[in-house]
Design a protein around this motif. Structure first.
Motif, short mmCIF file in Angstrom:
data_model
loop_
_atom_site.label_atom_id
_atom_site.label_comp_id
_atom_site.label_asym_id
_atom_site.label_seq_id
_atom_site.Cartn_x
_atom_site.Cartn_y
_atom_site.Cartn_z
N SER A 270 0.80 -1.49 0.27
CA SER A 270 -0.30 -0.37 0.06
C SER A 270 1.03 0.96 0.23
CB SER A 270 -0.97 0.04 1.54
OG SER A 270 -2.05 -0.95 1.37
N ASP A 271 1.72 1.55 1.01
CA ASP A 271 2.80 2.52 0.79
C ASP A 271 4.07 2.01 -0.51
OD1 ASP A 271 4.28 4.84 2.18
OD2 ASP A 271 6.02 3.11 1.69
N SER A 272 4.17 3.60 -0.80
CA SER A 272 5.38 2.96 -2.54
C SER A 272 6.58 2.26 -2.20
CB SER A 272 5.29 4.31 -3.07
OG SER A 272 6.09 5.41 -1.89
N THR A 273 6.86 2.52 -1.04
CA THR A 273 7.93 2.41 -0.38
C THR A 273 8.61 0.32 0.42
OG1 THR A 273 8.38 2.75 1.56
CG2 THR A 273 8.69 4.53 0.00
N TYR A 274 7.16 0.35 0.47
CA TYR A 274 7.38 -0.81 0.98
C TYR A 274 7.96 -1.80 0.07
CZ TYR A 274 5.11 -5.40 3.23
OH TYR A 274 5.08 -6.37 3.66
N PHE A 275 8.77 -3.45 1.02
CA PHE A 275 9.40 -4.01 -0.19
C PHE A 275 9.41 -6.42 0.19
CE2 PHE A 275 13.53 -6.02 -2.02
CZ PHE A 275 12.77 -5.92 -3.53
N LEU A 276 9.62 -6.46 -0.21
CA LEU A 276 10.00 -7.61 0.57
C LEU A 276 11.03 -8.29 -0.20
CD1 LEU A 276 6.68 -9.94 -0.31
CD2 LEU A 276 7.21 -8.81 1.53
N TYR A 277 12.13 -8.59 0.48
CA TYR A 277 13.36 -9.26 0.32
C TYR A 277 13.73 -10.87 0.66
CZ TYR A 277 14.73 -4.54 1.03
OH TYR A 277 15.05 -3.39 1.84
N PRO A 278 14.71 -11.56 0.30
CA PRO A 278 14.14 -13.09 -0.05
C PRO A 278 14.53 -13.61 1.05
CG PRO A 278 16.07 -12.02 -1.56
CD PRO A 278 15.10 -11.05 -0.56
N SER A 279 14.42 -14.53 2.14
CA SER A 279 13.91 -15.16 3.55
C SER A 279 14.97 -16.45 3.26
CB SER A 279 13.02 -15.21 3.60
OG SER A 279 12.75 -16.45 4.76
N PRO A 280 16.05 -17.00 4.33
CA PRO A 280 16.82 -17.81 4.29
C PRO A 280 16.09 -19.26 4.55
CG PRO A 280 16.86 -16.01 6.40
CD PRO A 280 15.81 -15.69 5.19
N ARG A 281 14.63 -19.43 5.15
CA ARG A 281 14.12 -20.26 5.79
C ARG A 281 12.44 -19.82 5.37
NH1 ARG A 281 16.69 -19.91 10.94
NH2 ARG A 281 14.77 -19.66 11.56
N SER A 282 11.81 -21.07 5.76
CA SER A 282 10.50 -21.18 5.33
C SER A 282 10.00 -20.09 6.28
CB SER A 282 9.59 -22.34 5.26
OG SER A 282 10.11 -22.93 6.25
N ASP A 283 10.46 -20.36 7.90
CA ASP A 283 9.96 -19.72 9.51
C ASP A 283 10.49 -18.39 9.16
OD1 ASP A 283 12.73 -20.67 9.67
OD2 ASP A 283 11.79 -21.37 11.83
N ILE A 284 10.90 -17.80 8.32
CA ILE A 284 11.41 -16.16 9.22
C ILE A 284 10.45 -15.31 7.47
CG2 ILE A 284 12.91 -14.91 8.34
CD1 ILE A 284 15.37 -16.63 10.13
N ALA A 285 10.72 -14.40 7.84
CA ALA A 285 9.81 -13.28 6.38
C ALA A 285 10.31 -11.75 6.43
CB ALA A 285 7.79 -13.45 6.81
N ARG A 286 11.03 -11.05 5.07
CA ARG A 286 11.58 -10.40 5.51
C ARG A 286 11.13 -9.26 4.61
NH1 ARG A 286 18.22 -12.48 5.57
NH2 ARG A 286 18.13 -13.33 7.39
N PHE A 287 10.87 -7.96 4.72
CA PHE A 287 10.49 -6.70 4.83
C PHE A 287 11.50 -5.45 4.87
CE2 PHE A 287 7.54 -7.42 7.87
CZ PHE A 287 7.16 -5.72 8.45
N GLY A 288 10.71 -4.31 4.76
CA GLY A 288 10.84 -3.18 4.95
C GLY A 288 10.27 -2.02 4.24
N PHE A 289 10.32 -0.89 4.63
CA PHE A 289 9.71 0.40 4.42
C PHE A 289 10.44 1.94 4.45
CE2 PHE A 289 8.30 -0.60 8.27
CZ PHE A 289 7.95 0.44 8.99
N ASN A 290 10.27 3.13 3.89
CA ASN A 290 10.85 3.44 4.46
C ASN A 290 10.31 4.23 5.57
OD1 ASN A 290 12.64 3.08 2.34
ND2 ASN A 290 12.38 5.31 1.60
N SER A 291 11.07 5.16 6.35
CA SER A 291 10.50 5.76 8.07
C SER A 291 9.85 7.22 7.70
CB SER A 291 11.83 6.62 8.51
OG SER A 291 12.52 6.85 8.47
N PHE A 292 8.40 7.57 8.17
CA PHE A 292 7.91 8.42 7.74
C PHE A 292 7.42 8.89 9.41
CE2 PHE A 292 4.87 4.90 7.82
CZ PHE A 292 3.91 4.89 8.50
#
Length: 365
Positions: A270-292
């Motif tokens: 929903s936010d233009s800076t929201y982004f998913l990152y690759p995960s090393p395992r199935s029990d981990i999920a990674r993401f990021g965005f820019n602060s506001f």
């Protein structure tokens, strides 16, 4: 522990029974028995078989309302079952077994190699979700882990009693572990049901390499700084996967309705800076965005993320569908929802010279 709804139901409804009513379920509403349906004021009593009871109120008119009383009651004390994040904790009262004519000398699990800790008063099993003969099943609503505590009847050549089997199950259902314990194939029938949650953490990291977690609390950042988060599922079952479904931000850690900003919804940014990152395992999920920051009002930002837990390689499940609209979700496979709140994140003061890096305290809602 059991719940008892009692004394009276007072309803103020505008429509008839077809459009305005109350339903009471013996557990979660989607898969539990319906105890009763009420559409007029009445003095009724309903008792749950576990520590979970659902009351669902239907009304097509905004002015509809109801009132009821409830209390909790102690459950049977002869057996105890706790579904912990990495194992089942099952306890059988030793005096209860002896009073029924059973000895604890040969008590065992489905895998006899997993032996209990026997004290003067209790028989205690710590049962792994992925070992000790624990079986695993999934359907369109639950992920179930099952085992059995076997107590053989006395006798070497003949026996005049039935063997005693305690069937133990932990089910993931609508944010909770459903814990079930009962005795089968015997004249004594004891049912134990409790509810818990998956253990999930959400932690900030200082870079996209996800090597160093953020320790300081609160976490001070610059405006429009890249933020990196990792969601981790803590379970002994390695055949699970976690998916970040929805994340919203609020200046208040206990209020995610009054003033919120949506970062993602139903797996879609929903936010233009929201982004998913690759995960090393199935029990981990990674993401990021820019602060506001929330304009001219609050210095802190809290995040509330809805995480889904599914069976690994269950491709029809929600975790493998990615970005979809909620009304298109496939209900044929199991997934469970966990909500996590993390924060606060605050903009760094202009005179601050260095970044604060380290693990952030987490609170599971």
């Amino acid at each position: 522990m059991h719940f008892l709804i009692y004394s009276y139901f007072f309803l103020r409804l505008q429509g008839g029974c077809q459009n305005d009513y109350i339903e009471i379920y013996d557990g979660p509403p989607k898969s539990s028995p319906l105890l009763g349906r009420i559409c007029s004021s009445s003095h009724l009593t309903y008792t749950s078989s576990s520590n979970f009871m659902s009351v669902r109120f239907y009304s097509e008119y905004s002015s509809g309302s109801f009132r009821a009383r409830y209390q909790s009651l102690p459950a049977d004390q002869n057996t105890t079952l706790l579904c912990l994040p990495t194992y089942m904790y099952a306890v059988v009262d030793r005096h209860y077994l002896q009073s029924q004519g059973y000895s604890v000398g040969n008590i065992s699990l489905a895998d006899p190699q997993c032996t209990p800790n026997i004290t003067s008063t209790e028989v205690i099993f710590n049962i792994s979700y992925s070992d000790c003969g624990t079986s695993r099943q999934g359907n369109n609503e639950t992920i179930t882990y099952s085992n059995v505590i076997k107590v053989p009847a006395p006798g070497t050549v003949i026996k005049r009693q039935k063997d005693l089997h305690f069937h133990i199950s932990c089910k993931m259902l609508q944010n909770t572990w459903v814990q079930v314990m009962y005795i089968a194939d015997d004249i004594i029938d004891v049912n134990k049901t409790q509810y818990g949650r998956y253990e999930v953490s959400l932690t900030f990291y200082n870079s996209s390499t996800f090597q160093w977690p953020v320790h300081d609390f609160p976490y001070y950042v610059d405006m429009d700084q890249n933020l990196y988060l990792q969601a981790s599922l803590h379970s002994s079952d390695q055949n699970l996967t976690v998916f970040v479904d929805t994340c919203v931000a609020s200046p208040n850690s206990s209020d995610f309705r009054t003033l919120v900003y949506e970062l993602s919804k139903s797996g879609c940014p929903s936010d233009s800076t929201y982004f998913l990152y690759p995960s090393p395992r199935s029990d981990i999920a990674r993401f990021g965005f820019n602060s506001f920051s929330f304009v001219n009002r609050f210095p802190s930002v809290f995040l509330r993320c809805e995480l889904l837990v599914c069976r690994y390689h269950d491709y029809p499940s929600r975790c493998y569908q990615g970005c979809v609209s909620r009304f298109r979700r496939n209900a044929d496979s199991s997934h469970e929802q966990v909500n996590v709140v993390v924060g606060p994140v605050q903009l760094r003061e202009a005179h601050a010279e260095s970044r604060n890096i380290g693990p952030l305290g987490n609170a599971v809602s």
